[in-house]
Scaffold this motif. Structure first.
Motif, PDB file in Angstrom:
ATOM      1  N   GLY A 128       0.836  -1.196   0.000  1.00 32.91           N
ATOM      2  CA  GLY A 128       0.000   0.000   0.000  1.00 32.91           C
ATOM      3  C   GLY A 128       0.867   1.241   0.000  1.00 32.91           C
ATOM      4  O   GLY A 128       2.097   1.172  -0.065  1.00 32.91           O
ATOM      5  N   TYR A 129       0.214   2.395   0.056  1.00 34.68           N
ATOM      6  CA  TYR A 129       0.909   3.677   0.018  1.00 34.68           C
ATOM      7  C   TYR A 129       0.626   4.490   1.285  1.00 34.68           C
ATOM      8  O   TYR A 129      -0.519   4.625   1.703  1.00 34.68           O
ATOM      9  CB  TYR A 129       0.439   4.507  -1.187  1.00 34.68           C
ATOM     10  CG  TYR A 129       0.770   3.900  -2.528  1.00 34.68           C
ATOM     11  CD1 TYR A 129       2.088   3.768  -2.957  1.00 34.68           C
ATOM     12  CD2 TYR A 129      -0.239   3.474  -3.387  1.00 34.68           C
ATOM     13  CE1 TYR A 129       2.392   3.222  -4.200  1.00 34.68           C
ATOM     14  CE2 TYR A 129       0.047   2.930  -4.631  1.00 34.68           C
ATOM     15  CZ  TYR A 129       1.365   2.805  -5.034  1.00 34.68           C
ATOM     16  OH  TYR A 129       1.655   2.268  -6.260  1.00 34.68           O
ATOM     17  N   CYS A 146      -0.885  -1.526  -6.552  1.00 39.90           N
ATOM     18  CA  CYS A 146      -1.027  -2.546  -7.589  1.00 39.90           C
ATOM     19  C   CYS A 146       0.305  -2.832  -8.282  1.00 39.90           C
ATOM     20  O   CYS A 146       0.582  -3.959  -8.699  1.00 39.90           O
ATOM     21  CB  CYS A 146      -2.045  -2.106  -8.643  1.00 39.90           C
ATOM     22  SG  CYS A 146      -3.684  -1.700  -8.008  1.00 39.90           S
ATOM     23  N   LEU A 147       1.137  -1.811  -8.403  1.00 42.20           N
ATOM     24  CA  LEU A 147       2.329  -1.904  -9.249  1.00 42.20           C
ATOM     25  C   LEU A 147       3.425  -2.763  -8.654  1.00 42.20           C
ATOM     26  O   LEU A 147       4.211  -3.375  -9.380  1.00 42.20           O
ATOM     27  CB  LEU A 147       2.872  -0.502  -9.544  1.00 42.20           C
ATOM     28  CG  LEU A 147       1.927   0.418 -10.316  1.00 42.20           C
ATOM     29  CD1 LEU A 147       2.557   1.788 -10.523  1.00 42.20           C
ATOM     30  CD2 LEU A 147       1.554  -0.204 -11.672  1.00 42.20           C
ATOM     31  N   VAL A 148       3.521  -2.823  -7.332  1.00 42.35           N
ATOM     32  CA  VAL A 148       4.613  -3.575  -6.731  1.00 42.35           C
ATOM     33  C   VAL A 148       4.552  -5.050  -7.132  1.00 42.35           C
ATOM     34  O   VAL A 148       5.587  -5.702  -7.267  1.00 42.35           O
ATOM     35  CB  VAL A 148       4.616  -3.418  -5.193  1.00 42.35           C
ATOM     36  CG1 VAL A 148       3.430  -4.134  -4.554  1.00 42.35           C
ATOM     37  CG2 VAL A 148       5.933  -3.890  -4.598  1.00 42.35           C
ATOM     38  N   ARG A 182       4.188   4.537 -18.208  1.00 40.21           N
ATOM     39  CA  ARG A 182       4.803   3.379 -18.875  1.00 40.21           C
ATOM     40  C   ARG A 182       4.695   2.132 -18.007  1.00 40.21           C
ATOM     41  O   ARG A 182       4.383   1.034 -18.501  1.00 40.21           O
ATOM     42  CB  ARG A 182       6.267   3.671 -19.178  1.00 40.21           C
ATOM     43  CG  ARG A 182       7.055   2.464 -19.693  1.00 40.21           C
ATOM     44  CD  ARG A 182       8.471   2.848 -20.081  1.00 40.21           C
ATOM     45  NE  ARG A 182       9.257   1.665 -20.353  1.00 40.21           N
ATOM     46  CZ  ARG A 182      10.223   1.178 -19.579  1.00 40.21           C
ATOM     47  NH1 ARG A 182      10.529   1.823 -18.453  1.00 40.21           N
ATOM     48  NH2 ARG A 182      10.888   0.092 -19.892  1.00 40.21           N
ATOM     49  N   ILE A 183       4.928   2.290 -16.710  1.00 45.00           N
ATOM     50  CA  ILE A 183       4.847   1.148 -15.793  1.00 45.00           C
ATOM     51  C   ILE A 183       3.430   0.604 -15.751  1.00 45.00           C
ATOM     52  O   ILE A 183       3.213  -0.617 -15.800  1.00 45.00           O
ATOM     53  CB  ILE A 183       5.331   1.558 -14.390  1.00 45.00           C
ATOM     54  CG1 ILE A 183       6.825   1.888 -14.421  1.00 45.00           C
ATOM     55  CG2 ILE A 183       5.050   0.454 -13.379  1.00 45.00           C
ATOM     56  CD1 ILE A 183       7.342   2.516 -13.139  1.00 45.00           C
ATOM     57  N   ALA A 184       2.442   1.498 -15.682  1.00 41.73           N
ATOM     58  CA  ALA A 184       1.044   1.065 -15.623  1.00 41.73           C
ATOM     59  C   ALA A 184       0.634   0.305 -16.875  1.00 41.73           C
ATOM     60  O   ALA A 184      -0.151  -0.653 -16.812  1.00 41.73           O
ATOM     61  CB  ALA A 184       0.139   2.276 -15.422  1.00 41.73           C
ATOM     62  N   GLN A 185       1.162   0.707 -18.011  1.00 42.51           N
ATOM     63  CA  GLN A 185       0.821   0.036 -19.262  1.00 42.51           C
ATOM     64  C   GLN A 185       1.557  -1.288 -19.443  1.00 42.51           C
ATOM     65  O   GLN A 185       1.217  -2.078 -20.328  1.00 42.51           O
ATOM     66  CB  GLN A 185       1.140   0.953 -20.441  1.00 42.51           C
ATOM     67  CG  GLN A 185       0.264   2.193 -20.506  1.00 42.51           C
ATOM     68  CD  GLN A 185       0.667   3.134 -21.628  1.00 42.51           C
ATOM     69  OE1 GLN A 185       0.704   2.744 -22.801  1.00 42.51           O
ATOM     70  NE2 GLN A 185       0.983   4.372 -21.281  1.00 42.51           N
ATOM     71  N   SER A 186       2.556  -1.536 -18.591  1.00 38.91           N
ATOM     72  CA  SER A 186       3.351  -2.765 -18.730  1.00 38.91           C
ATOM     73  C   SER A 186       2.822  -3.907 -17.886  1.00 38.91           C
ATOM     74  O   SER A 186       3.339  -5.029 -17.979  1.00 38.91           O
ATOM     75  CB  SER A 186       4.798  -2.492 -18.285  1.00 38.91           C
ATOM     76  OG  SER A 186       4.912  -2.549 -16.864  1.00 38.91           O
ATOM     77  N   VAL A 187       1.820  -3.672 -17.052  1.00 40.97           N
ATOM     78  CA  VAL A 187       1.474  -4.632 -16.012  1.00 40.97           C
ATOM     79  C   VAL A 187       1.120  -6.005 -16.562  1.00 40.97           C
ATOM     80  O   VAL A 187       0.590  -6.139 -17.671  1.00 40.97           O
ATOM     81  CB  VAL A 187       0.315  -4.110 -15.132  1.00 40.97           C
ATOM     82  CG1 VAL A 187       0.742  -2.872 -14.368  1.00 40.97           C
ATOM     83  CG2 VAL A 187      -0.927  -3.839 -15.967  1.00 40.97           C
ATOM     84  N   GLY A 188       1.433  -7.008 -15.771  1.00 44.74           N
ATOM     85  CA  GLY A 188       1.133  -8.390 -16.110  1.00 44.74           C
ATOM     86  C   GLY A 188       1.092  -9.226 -14.850  1.00 44.74           C
ATOM     87  O   GLY A 188       1.083  -8.699 -13.737  1.00 44.74           O
ATOM     88  N   LEU A 189       1.067 -10.535 -15.023  1.00 41.35           N
ATOM     89  CA  LEU A 189       1.047 -11.424 -13.874  1.00 41.35           C
ATOM     90  C   LEU A 189       2.349 -11.296 -13.091  1.00 41.35           C
ATOM     91  O   LEU A 189       3.404 -11.055 -13.671  1.00 41.35           O
ATOM     92  CB  LEU A 189       0.863 -12.871 -14.339  1.00 41.35           C
ATOM     93  CG  LEU A 189      -0.486 -13.185 -14.984  1.00 41.35           C
ATOM     94  CD1 LEU A 189      -0.482 -14.597 -15.562  1.00 41.35           C
ATOM     95  CD2 LEU A 189      -1.616 -13.042 -13.972  1.00 41.35           C
TER      96      LEU A 189
END
Length: 548
Positions: A128-129, A146-148, A182-189
């Motif tokens: 969390g933040y 979500c990104l971590v 860019r990071i948000a658009q890269s997300v995956g499993l």
């Protein structure tokens, strides 16, 4: 005599081996695919259903990670509610069997001691933040990180939620700016590196805590881990720690030490993080007496016991001893650190830090073997103990050969001299991180840091602090070696073998008993006599046949 007893036992098992061969084969699970995959395998969730580069909401500029989360939740509308049930979010767990209130929010460990009161630093690894004090809102979905877990660029990072003292905060200065769009658009499993961001670095550094979780597992060879090896199955963590509505299988607080259910039907793995859920209850293909006996041993030996012969492999050392008594030394009024250990991959490790004390590291360690039923018990902040009976087990475990729920498991043991309230006989919350003048990582005043930490938590403190020796135990379950490197029978069935310190059982090859040895000799001699007698009868019969 011991070898004769072993031969006798082998003879006795031949009949049952033949009779059970077909049954054992039928229980063998369907093996996983063997070709080297291009991406990490994430269990049933392998693959994706959306290209996030096409989502307009993710093409904007984001000022904070929380802004990204709000964009995520606009599509994944129920995920926030699911995730908030996860221990990665709550840092809290009420054990159903012991009733103990556990989780990082409450426990004291024998590494950096406690997250409570040090959230400004420790909550870097909270999913969390902004958690920096008791005022954090655990009901605010926009605070979920979500990104971590889902970043696939490798550029995402987190810094402490509060500045800390200048001597510590300098460690986090000069970080490159992140392109959150860019990071948000890269997300995956999630991949191993995502989980490893925190789990590889628990306790204050790479492989410090667990001993079987290190940066070596980001892209390991099969020789380091047969499941995660990039030249093998290339499993992500979630291939075993399967998730359902963002709740992961597997727990340090409630361990299934003896899975007696095996695979599901028909031959499918169950959603639990056990070896048996994939490999079944008879994991070895029965083509010899030895393989039959290996399956027989599965009722009393955890798979990890034979298949993880050493931990802290792959060139990354683990910490085995920590001494807080020596912390606080300075040079010219400033804290310092010393390198004193070069690990297998060539990197140097600190063996002294002013903020933490002295450390001892080691690699390629033989585990401690003990009976384990999956029940861990903890010395919590309100647990009273006798300061004269040390070492004090920060976390202990139960198990016995006769209870029907235990197997022999491998453990890492960690020893630490750490602060305690010797007047009340309890552990303490030490205020380590902060920009105030009471934080130990700034003033090196242990008494002041303890008094502040206990008062902030609203807990009694006698004012008498001292240091106690503690031990914690960590079940070993990663870094599974290839089967050709698994332990041999002689590793345990020998004087001075792996199980030399394990009591309460008779172990052929290790132990000696006159009556059992005599029975073994009689059985072997009787077998030999029968073979010779049978051969003699055939010889005599053949001569009679020639003269008839």
């Amino acid at each position: 005599m011991r070898s004769l007893l072993g031969c006798a036992l082998a003879v006795l098992f031949v009949g049952s081996f033949v009779a059970t061969d077909a049954r054992a084969q039928s229980q063998w699970p369907t093996p996983p695919a063997t070709p080297t995959p291009s991406e990490q395998i994430s269990g049933p969730l392998t693959g994706g259903t959306a290209d996030h580069t096409k989502f307009e909401i993710l093409k904007q500029s984001f000022a904070t990670g929380s802004d990204v989360t709000q964009a995520c939740l606009s599509c994944h509308t129920e995920t926030g509610k699911h995730f908030m049930q996860n221990i990665h979010w709550t840092w809290e767990y009420r054990h159903p069997a012991t009733g103990q209130l556990l989780g990082k929010k409450h426990l004291v460990n024998n590494f950096c001691t406690n997250a409570r009161g040090n959230e400004g630093m420790c909550a870097q690894c909270h999913a969390g933040y902004g958690w920096k004090d008791e005022g954090f809102d655990f009901s605010d979905e926009t605070k979920i990180d979500c990104l971590v877990c889902h970043d696939r660029t490798g550029t995402y990072y987190k810094t402490p939620n509060s500045p800390g003292s200048p001597a510590c905060s300098v460690m986090f200065e000069g970080k490159p700016a992140m392109d959150l769009s860019r990071i948000a658009q890269s997300v995956g499993l999630p991949e191993r590196a995502n989980c490893g961001t925190c789990h590889f670095n628990g306790g204050g550094g790479d492989n410090v805590k667990h001993g079987d979780l290190s940066s070596a597992l980001k892209n390991p060879p099969r020789t380091l881990d047969v499941h995660m090896g990039v030249d093998g199955l290339n499993f992500a963590c979630t291939a075993c720690h399967i998730t359902n509505k963002h709740l992961w299988a597997g727990s340090r607080y409630q361990i299934e030490a003896k899975d007696q259910d095996g695979t599901g039907l028909p031959g499918q793995r169950r959603d639990v993080a056990t070896c048996e859920s994939c490999h079944g209850l008879a994991p070895h293909q029965v083509d010899s007496i030895a393989s039959f006996k290996r399956n027989d041993h599965a009722s009393s030996l955890a798979c990890q016991t034979c298949h993880i012969p050493e931990y802290a492999r792959g060139g990354v050392a683990t910490m085995t001893h920590w001494d807080w008594r020596t912390a606080g030394k300075t040079r010219n009024g400033e804290g310092y650190h010393e390198h004193g250990y070069t690990q297998g991959n060539g990197e140097h490790r600190y063996t002294y830090k002013s903020i933490k004390g002295d450390f001892i590291y080691a690699e390629n360690l033989v585990p401690l073997y003990r009976w384990f039923d999956g029940q861990m018990t903890y010395t919590t902040i309100d647990t009273k103990f006798d300061v004269n009976r040390q070492p004090i087990a920060i976390n202990d475990f139960t198990g016995h050969r006769e209870d029907g729920h235990s197997r022999i498991w491998p453990f890492k043991a960690m020893y630490t001299w750490m602060p305690a309230d010797v007047g009340n006989g309890t552990l303490v919350y030490t205020h380590l991180w902060g920009e105030d003048d009471s934080s130990y990582w700034g003033n090196y005043d242990m008494g002041k840091a303890i008094a502040f930490g206990m008062k902030k938590a609203g807990l009694p403190y006698s004012g008498q602090y001292g240091f106690v020796e503690t031990v914690s135990y960590w079940p070993i379950t990663h870094m599974v070696a290839p089967k050709e490197e698994a332990l041999s029978c002689e590793s345990c069935h020998a004087v001075g073998g792996r199980l030399d310190g394990l009591k309460g059982l008779y172990l052929p090859g290790r132990d000696h008993h006159a009556w059992l040895d005599l029975i073994g000799v009689i059985a072997v001699m009787g077998t030999l006599a029968g073979i010779l007698g049978h051969a003699l009868i055939r010889i005599v019969s053949s001569f009679r046949g020639q003269h008839s």
